[in-house]
Design a protein around this motif. Sequence first.
Motif, PDB file in Angstrom:
ATOM      1  N   THR A 149      10.451  26.924  -0.873  1.00 25.53           N
ATOM      2  CA  THR A 149      11.421  27.940  -1.257  1.00 25.53           C
ATOM      3  C   THR A 149      12.351  28.308  -0.112  1.00 25.53           C
ATOM      4  OG1 THR A 149       9.830  28.839  -2.836  1.00 25.53           O
ATOM      5  CG2 THR A 149      11.691  30.251  -2.223  1.00 25.53           C
ATOM      6  N   GLU A 150      11.794  28.464   1.081  1.00 20.94           N
ATOM      7  CA  GLU A 150      12.605  28.885   2.229  1.00 20.94           C
ATOM      8  C   GLU A 150      13.685  27.855   2.537  1.00 20.94           C
ATOM      9  OE1 GLU A 150      11.857  30.631   6.776  1.00 20.94           O
ATOM     10  OE2 GLU A 150      10.166  30.035   5.504  1.00 20.94           O
ATOM     11  N   LEU A 151      13.317  26.587   2.512  1.00 19.97           N
ATOM     12  CA  LEU A 151      14.288  25.521   2.771  1.00 19.97           C
ATOM     13  C   LEU A 151      15.345  25.474   1.685  1.00 19.97           C
ATOM     14  CD1 LEU A 151      15.307  23.025   4.299  1.00 19.97           C
ATOM     15  CD2 LEU A 151      13.594  21.668   3.054  1.00 19.97           C
ATOM     16  N   VAL A 152      14.919  25.557   0.431  1.00 20.19           N
ATOM     17  CA  VAL A 152      15.868  25.506  -0.689  1.00 20.19           C
ATOM     18  C   VAL A 152      16.896  26.627  -0.575  1.00 20.19           C
ATOM     19  CG1 VAL A 152      16.114  25.790  -3.186  1.00 20.19           C
ATOM     20  CG2 VAL A 152      14.299  24.333  -2.260  1.00 20.19           C
ATOM     21  N   GLU A 153      16.422  27.839  -0.327  1.00 21.71           N
ATOM     22  CA  GLU A 153      17.348  28.968  -0.256  1.00 21.71           C
ATOM     23  C   GLU A 153      18.286  28.854   0.937  1.00 21.71           C
ATOM     24  OE1 GLU A 153      17.844  31.118  -2.630  1.00 21.71           O
ATOM     25  OE2 GLU A 153      16.297  30.079  -3.781  1.00 21.71           O
ATOM     26  N   ASP A 154      17.796  28.324   2.055  1.00 19.41           N
ATOM     27  CA  ASP A 154      18.675  28.117   3.207  1.00 19.41           C
ATOM     28  C   ASP A 154      19.754  27.096   2.880  1.00 19.41           C
ATOM     29  OD1 ASP A 154      19.183  28.362   6.265  1.00 19.41           O
ATOM     30  OD2 ASP A 154      19.032  26.199   5.912  1.00 19.41           O
ATOM     31  N   ILE A 155      19.367  26.006   2.219  1.00 16.75           N
ATOM     32  CA  ILE A 155      20.349  24.990   1.844  1.00 16.75           C
ATOM     33  C   ILE A 155      21.426  25.590   0.948  1.00 16.75           C
ATOM     34  CG2 ILE A 155      20.674  22.908   0.443  1.00 16.75           C
ATOM     35  CD1 ILE A 155      17.989  21.917   1.552  1.00 16.75           C
ATOM     36  N   LEU A 156      21.020  26.401  -0.002  1.00 15.96           N
ATOM     37  CA  LEU A 156      21.991  26.975  -0.938  1.00 15.96           C
ATOM     38  C   LEU A 156      22.981  27.893  -0.221  1.00 15.96           C
ATOM     39  CD1 LEU A 156      19.710  27.623  -4.033  1.00 15.96           C
ATOM     40  CD2 LEU A 156      21.353  25.769  -3.685  1.00 15.96           C
ATOM     41  N   THR A 157      22.551  28.546   0.861  1.00 15.40           N
ATOM     42  CA  THR A 157      23.500  29.362   1.627  1.00 15.40           C
ATOM     43  C   THR A 157      24.486  28.499   2.405  1.00 15.40           C
ATOM     44  OG1 THR A 157      22.128  29.514   3.639  1.00 15.40           O
ATOM     45  CG2 THR A 157      21.753  31.173   1.911  1.00 15.40           C
ATOM     46  N   GLN A 158      24.141  27.214   2.608  1.00 14.29           N
ATOM     47  CA  GLN A 158      24.993  26.314   3.381  1.00 14.29           C
ATOM     48  C   GLN A 158      26.023  25.572   2.531  1.00 14.29           C
ATOM     49  OE1 GLN A 158      24.579  26.271   6.739  1.00 14.29           O
ATOM     50  NE2 GLN A 158      22.928  27.758   6.434  1.00 14.29           N
ATOM     51  N   VAL A 159      26.015  25.795   1.221  1.00  9.40           N
ATOM     52  CA  VAL A 159      26.898  25.034   0.328  1.00  9.40           C
ATOM     53  C   VAL A 159      28.371  25.117   0.734  1.00  9.40           C
ATOM     54  CG1 VAL A 159      27.785  24.896  -2.041  1.00  9.40           C
ATOM     55  CG2 VAL A 159      25.314  24.971  -1.623  1.00  9.40           C
ATOM     56  N   PRO A 160      28.924  26.295   1.057  1.00  7.88           N
ATOM     57  CA  PRO A 160      30.341  26.318   1.460  1.00  7.88           C
ATOM     58  C   PRO A 160      30.631  25.411   2.654  1.00  7.88           C
ATOM     59  CG  PRO A 160      29.580  28.532   0.975  1.00  7.88           C
ATOM     60  CD  PRO A 160      28.363  27.661   0.981  1.00  7.88           C
ATOM     61  N   GLN A 161      29.744  25.419   3.655  1.00  7.15           N
ATOM     62  CA  GLN A 161      29.945  24.557   4.821  1.00  7.15           C
ATOM     63  C   GLN A 161      29.807  23.081   4.451  1.00  7.15           C
ATOM     64  OE1 GLN A 161      27.995  27.229   4.678  1.00  7.15           O
ATOM     65  NE2 GLN A 161      28.470  28.593   6.393  1.00  7.15           N
ATOM     66  N   LEU A 162      28.843  22.759   3.591  1.00  8.44           N
ATOM     67  CA  LEU A 162      28.672  21.369   3.170  1.00  8.44           C
ATOM     68  C   LEU A 162      29.893  20.869   2.405  1.00  8.44           C
ATOM     69  CD1 LEU A 162      24.941  21.568   2.004  1.00  8.44           C
ATOM     70  CD2 LEU A 162      25.799  20.447   4.078  1.00  8.44           C
ATOM     71  N   ARG A 163      30.443  21.723   1.569  1.00 13.85           N
ATOM     72  CA  ARG A 163      31.654  21.356   0.844  1.00 13.85           C
ATOM     73  C   ARG A 163      32.808  21.095   1.808  1.00 13.85           C
ATOM     74  NH1 ARG A 163      32.402  22.816  -4.562  1.00 13.85           N
ATOM     75  NH2 ARG A 163      34.555  23.342  -4.032  1.00 13.85           N
ATOM     76  N   GLN A 164      32.950  21.965   2.814  1.00 13.55           N
ATOM     77  CA  GLN A 164      34.040  21.832   3.771  1.00 13.55           C
ATOM     78  C   GLN A 164      33.922  20.529   4.556  1.00 13.55           C
ATOM     79  OE1 GLN A 164      36.613  23.896   4.113  1.00 13.55           O
ATOM     80  NE2 GLN A 164      37.546  22.756   5.804  1.00 13.55           N
ATOM     81  N   VAL A 165      32.713  20.228   5.015  1.00  5.16           N
ATOM     82  CA  VAL A 165      32.496  18.990   5.764  1.00  5.16           C
ATOM     83  C   VAL A 165      32.864  17.779   4.908  1.00  5.16           C
ATOM     84  CG1 VAL A 165      30.763  17.512   6.838  1.00  5.16           C
ATOM     85  CG2 VAL A 165      30.702  19.979   7.226  1.00  5.16           C
ATOM     86  N   THR A 166      32.402  17.795   3.660  1.00  7.60           N
ATOM     87  CA  THR A 166      32.658  16.661   2.773  1.00  7.60           C
ATOM     88  C   THR A 166      34.144  16.480   2.525  1.00  7.60           C
ATOM     89  OG1 THR A 166      30.530  17.066   1.705  1.00  7.60           O
ATOM     90  CG2 THR A 166      32.087  15.656   0.529  1.00  7.60           C
ATOM     91  N   ALA A 167      34.856  17.576   2.350  1.00  7.10           N
ATOM     92  CA  ALA A 167      36.297  17.493   2.106  1.00  7.10           C
ATOM     93  C   ALA A 167      37.044  16.908   3.296  1.00  7.10           C
ATOM     94  CB  ALA A 167      36.835  18.874   1.766  1.00  7.10           C
ATOM     95  N   GLU A 168      36.462  17.038   4.482  1.00  3.90           N
ATOM     96  CA  GLU A 168      37.123  16.558   5.696  1.00  3.90           C
ATOM     97  C   GLU A 168      36.686  15.157   6.111  1.00  3.90           C
ATOM     98  OE1 GLU A 168      36.214  19.573   8.537  1.00  3.90           O
ATOM     99  OE2 GLU A 168      37.589  21.046   7.657  1.00  3.90           O
ATOM    100  N   LEU A 169      35.678  14.608   5.437  1.00 11.34           N
ATOM    101  CA  LEU A 169      35.169  13.293   5.833  1.00 11.34           C
ATOM    102  C   LEU A 169      36.188  12.198   5.536  1.00 11.34           C
ATOM    103  CD1 LEU A 169      31.422  13.212   4.712  1.00 11.34           C
ATOM    104  CD2 LEU A 169      32.326  13.395   7.034  1.00 11.34           C
ATOM    105  N   ASP A 170      36.429  11.356   6.516  1.00 12.78           N
ATOM    106  CA  ASP A 170      37.281  10.193   6.301  1.00 12.78           C
ATOM    107  C   ASP A 170      36.446   8.912   6.236  1.00 12.78           C
ATOM    108  OD1 ASP A 170      36.490  10.103   8.907  1.00 12.78           O
ATOM    109  OD2 ASP A 170      38.496   9.953   9.771  1.00 12.78           O
ATOM    110  N   LEU A 171      35.138   9.081   6.059  1.00 12.11           N
ATOM    111  CA  LEU A 171      34.241   7.950   5.911  1.00 12.11           C
ATOM    112  C   LEU A 171      34.163   7.520   4.449  1.00 12.11           C
ATOM    113  CD1 LEU A 171      31.221   9.280   8.012  1.00 12.11           C
ATOM    114  CD2 LEU A 171      32.865   7.526   8.725  1.00 12.11           C
ATOM    115  N   PRO A 172      33.887   6.243   4.179  1.00 12.19           N
ATOM    116  CA  PRO A 172      33.620   5.852   2.789  1.00 12.19           C
ATOM    117  C   PRO A 172      32.329   6.499   2.308  1.00 12.19           C
ATOM    118  CG  PRO A 172      33.220   4.013   4.281  1.00 12.19           C
ATOM    119  CD  PRO A 172      33.850   5.086   5.103  1.00 12.19           C
ATOM    120  N   ILE A 173      32.309   6.901   1.043  1.00 15.62           N
ATOM    121  CA  ILE A 173      31.154   7.565   0.447  1.00 15.62           C
ATOM    122  C   ILE A 173      30.797   6.848  -0.848  1.00 15.62           C
ATOM    123  CG2 ILE A 173      30.252   9.728  -0.514  1.00 15.62           C
ATOM    124  CD1 ILE A 173      32.332  11.217   1.178  1.00 15.62           C
ATOM    125  N   LEU A 174      29.517   6.641  -1.049  1.00 16.05           N
ATOM    126  CA  LEU A 174      28.994   6.121  -2.311  1.00 16.05           C
ATOM    127  C   LEU A 174      28.012   7.139  -2.858  1.00 16.05           C
ATOM    128  CD1 LEU A 174      28.248   3.988  -4.488  1.00 16.05           C
ATOM    129  CD2 LEU A 174      26.634   3.019  -2.814  1.00 16.05           C
TER     130      LEU A 174
END
Length: 231
Positions: A149-174
Amino acid sequence: MIDPAVPRPRRITRPDAILRGEEIGAGPAFLLLHAGGERRQVWGPVGEVLVDAGYRCVAYDQRGHGESSGDARALSPCADDVTAMLCAEPPGCVVVGASLGGLAAVAALTDPAVRARVAGLVLVDVVPCLEPSRVRRFLAAAGLLGTRTELVEDILTQVPQLRQVTAELDLPILLVHGDHGSSLADEDIDQLLRLAPHTTVRPVQGAGHLIARDRPVALARTVVAVTTAWR
């Protein structure tokens, strides 16, 4: 003389954990990051296909899993571990992350120096644009919500940052997703494509969330087919 077909042990010492893993094969590398609650051995059948195709596979037990020590209570230490794994490899590695492994990889790619070492990112039935209520429902239905539970809830608080990183990635993604019991809905995939329009999406028939366990050969063949052009 080293036989590339024989697994070789790997070990990384972190400030608060010992990460144990192994590598097999020879050639350009795949770093394989398992899902939460699994161990590196889940990649065995996947690795066999990748090695036969001329690649080297490196897989560790994530912290708090299998033979690796340390606590997995937050995403940041997991991401720092991925950074350490990548820094132990020559540049040009393709990172394959399932569920927790994929999110830890995205978080590690926040650092431009880490991104420079990576040839591309494969997300296995996970996206950075998680919808919290859907995640909790999925984990609850699978009987997993109370285990980390602790890990899951921490990850969910990180969603805005994860979205931002992904939007800035210039790497190929599959993105490889299951078509039966996947954790992803169509809107999750659509959101990823809006964040990173260059993402390639491939379904694996007959697979649920844990594709490496459900359909390892199909997963490996999909990964090879798409990522060969990335190196």
